[in-house]
Design a protein around this motif. Structure first.
Motif, PDB file in Angstrom:
ATOM      1  N   VAL A   1     -24.407 -25.194  43.391  1.00  0.00           N
ATOM      2  CA  VAL A   1     -22.990 -25.281  43.054  1.00  0.00           C
ATOM      3  C   VAL A   1     -22.479 -23.874  42.767  1.00  0.00           C
ATOM      4  CG1 VAL A   1     -21.275 -26.175  41.430  1.00  0.00           C
ATOM      5  CG2 VAL A   1     -23.205 -27.614  42.130  1.00  0.00           C
ATOM      6  N   VAL A   2     -21.587 -23.388  43.623  1.00  0.00           N
ATOM      7  CA  VAL A   2     -21.034 -22.044  43.490  1.00  0.00           C
ATOM      8  C   VAL A   2     -19.573 -22.177  43.068  1.00  0.00           C
ATOM      9  CG1 VAL A   2     -20.599 -19.845  44.634  1.00  0.00           C
ATOM     10  CG2 VAL A   2     -22.571 -21.260  45.325  1.00  0.00           C
ATOM     11  N   GLU A   3     -19.318 -21.859  41.801  1.00  0.00           N
ATOM     12  CA  GLU A   3     -17.980 -22.027  41.236  1.00  0.00           C
ATOM     13  C   GLU A   3     -17.835 -21.049  40.074  1.00  0.00           C
ATOM     14  OE1 GLU A   3     -14.547 -22.623  40.342  1.00  0.00           O
ATOM     15  OE2 GLU A   3     -14.983 -24.343  41.612  1.00  0.00           O
TER      16      GLU A   3
ATOM     17  N   GLU B   1     -30.637 -32.715  41.826  1.00  0.00           N
ATOM     18  CA  GLU B   1     -31.091 -31.521  41.128  1.00  0.00           C
ATOM     19  C   GLU B   1     -30.069 -30.438  41.453  1.00  0.00           C
ATOM     20  OE1 GLU B   1     -34.942 -28.532  41.053  1.00  0.00           O
ATOM     21  OE2 GLU B   1     -35.162 -30.525  41.931  1.00  0.00           O
ATOM     22  N   VAL B   2     -29.621 -29.701  40.447  1.00  0.00           N
ATOM     23  CA  VAL B   2     -28.493 -28.786  40.616  1.00  0.00           C
ATOM     24  C   VAL B   2     -28.830 -27.394  40.100  1.00  0.00           C
ATOM     25  CG1 VAL B   2     -26.090 -28.386  39.980  1.00  0.00           C
ATOM     26  CG2 VAL B   2     -26.887 -30.712  40.351  1.00  0.00           C
ATOM     27  N   LEU B   3     -28.368 -26.385  40.841  1.00  0.00           N
ATOM     28  CA  LEU B   3     -28.428 -25.005  40.362  1.00  0.00           C
ATOM     29  C   LEU B   3     -27.004 -24.456  40.374  1.00  0.00           C
ATOM     30  CD1 LEU B   3     -30.041 -22.476  39.463  1.00  0.00           C
ATOM     31  CD2 LEU B   3     -30.090 -21.826  41.879  1.00  0.00           C
ATOM     32  N   PRO B   4     -26.421 -24.176  39.183  1.00  0.00           N
ATOM     33  CA  PRO B   4     -25.085 -23.587  39.141  1.00  0.00           C
ATOM     34  C   PRO B   4     -25.146 -22.073  39.309  1.00  0.00           C
ATOM     35  CG  PRO B   4     -25.823 -24.129  36.918  1.00  0.00           C
ATOM     36  CD  PRO B   4     -26.923 -24.543  37.863  1.00  0.00           C
ATOM     37  N   VAL B   5     -24.185 -21.534  40.060  1.00  0.00           N
ATOM     38  CA  VAL B   5     -24.063 -20.088  40.235  1.00  0.00           C
ATOM     39  C   VAL B   5     -22.591 -19.732  40.043  1.00  0.00           C
ATOM     40  CG1 VAL B   5     -24.357 -18.146  41.813  1.00  0.00           C
ATOM     41  CG2 VAL B   5     -25.987 -20.024  41.868  1.00  0.00           C
TER      42      VAL B   5
ATOM     43  N   GLY C   1     -20.512 -14.944  42.832  1.00  0.00           N
ATOM     44  CA  GLY C   1     -20.657 -15.051  44.278  1.00  0.00           C
ATOM     45  C   GLY C   1     -21.656 -14.066  44.865  1.00  0.00           C
ATOM     46  N   GLN C   2     -21.853 -12.948  44.191  1.00  0.00           N
ATOM     47  CA  GLN C   2     -22.781 -11.943  44.709  1.00  0.00           C
ATOM     48  C   GLN C   2     -24.245 -12.345  44.527  1.00  0.00           C
ATOM     49  OE1 GLN C   2     -20.965  -8.592  42.611  1.00  0.00           O
ATOM     50  NE2 GLN C   2     -20.083  -7.917  44.546  1.00  0.00           N
ATOM     51  N   GLN C   3     -24.496 -13.410  43.763  1.00  0.00           N
ATOM     52  CA  GLN C   3     -25.862 -13.899  43.558  1.00  0.00           C
ATOM     53  C   GLN C   3     -26.188 -15.115  44.427  1.00  0.00           C
ATOM     54  OE1 GLN C   3     -26.152 -14.741  39.382  1.00  0.00           O
ATOM     55  NE2 GLN C   3     -26.007 -12.597  38.781  1.00  0.00           N
TER      56      GLN C   3
ATOM     57  N   GLY D   1     -27.981 -28.764  50.149  1.00  0.00           N
ATOM     58  CA  GLY D   1     -26.556 -28.605  50.404  1.00  0.00           C
ATOM     59  C   GLY D   1     -25.943 -27.657  49.396  1.00  0.00           C
ATOM     60  N   VAL D   2     -24.744 -27.165  49.726  1.00  0.00           N
ATOM     61  CA  VAL D   2     -24.032 -26.220  48.865  1.00  0.00           C
ATOM     62  C   VAL D   2     -22.608 -26.710  48.649  1.00  0.00           C
ATOM     63  CG1 VAL D   2     -23.187 -23.840  48.649  1.00  0.00           C
ATOM     64  CG2 VAL D   2     -25.394 -24.280  49.755  1.00  0.00           C
ATOM     65  N   VAL D   3     -22.174 -26.700  47.383  1.00  0.00           N
ATOM     66  CA  VAL D   3     -20.779 -26.917  47.039  1.00  0.00           C
ATOM     67  C   VAL D   3     -20.247 -25.522  46.708  1.00  0.00           C
ATOM     68  CG1 VAL D   3     -19.160 -27.939  45.402  1.00  0.00           C
ATOM     69  CG2 VAL D   3     -21.153 -29.253  46.178  1.00  0.00           C
TER      70      VAL D   3
END
Length: 135
Positions: A7-9, A28-32, A35-37, A49-51
């Motif tokens: 999850v990129v937000e 299972e979720v990985l928050p980021v 954006g540079q990471q 998948g990517v949100v």
């Protein structure tokens, strides 16, 4: 084994909401937030998948989609683009960049989960979520 979603937000509340809803549905979720990471995080986490928020500080979501599509290790990962600034022609640009699906903010939970399941090409059971009556 649960499906993994990156999850990129950059907005803390939106990121927490997306992650909480996904976790409650068995993902299972990985928050980021940065954006540079994203690319390094995706390589390490190996998401199904990517949100991806399109409006990020320091880097455009469109540039990140292009980076995913240019990287052999990441190019097959489906991307659901979300944006609050949906203008005329934006959806076409986002899809042309390589996003599989697109949602305009504000995003309601049911359409969000429908889009995530569609993105992964799975039913709720295959996505690792509890049966519908348990949600």
């Amino acid at each position: 084994m649960p499906k993994r979603i990156l999850v990129v937000e950059d907005n803390d509340l939106n990121r927490k909401l997306f992650c909480d809803v996904l976790k409650a549905n068995g993902f299972e979720v990985l928050p980021v937030a940065d954006g540079q990471q994203v690319i390094a995080s995706a390589k390490k986490f190996a998401p199904d998948g990517v949100v991806l928020d399109i409006q990020l500080p320091n880097i455009s979501g469109l540039d990140l989609i292009a980076a995913f599509r240019a990287d052999r290790a990441l190019q097959a990962i489906p991307i659901l683009a979300v944006t609050a600034y949906a203008g005329k022609g934006d959806e076409e640009k986002i899809r042309a960049a390589g996003a599989r699906d697109y949602l305009a903010k504000p995003v309601s939970i049911t359409p969000f989960m429908t889009a995530v399941r569609k993105l992964l090409g799975s039913s709720p059971e295959l996505a690792g979520s509890p049966p519908p009556h348990a949600v």
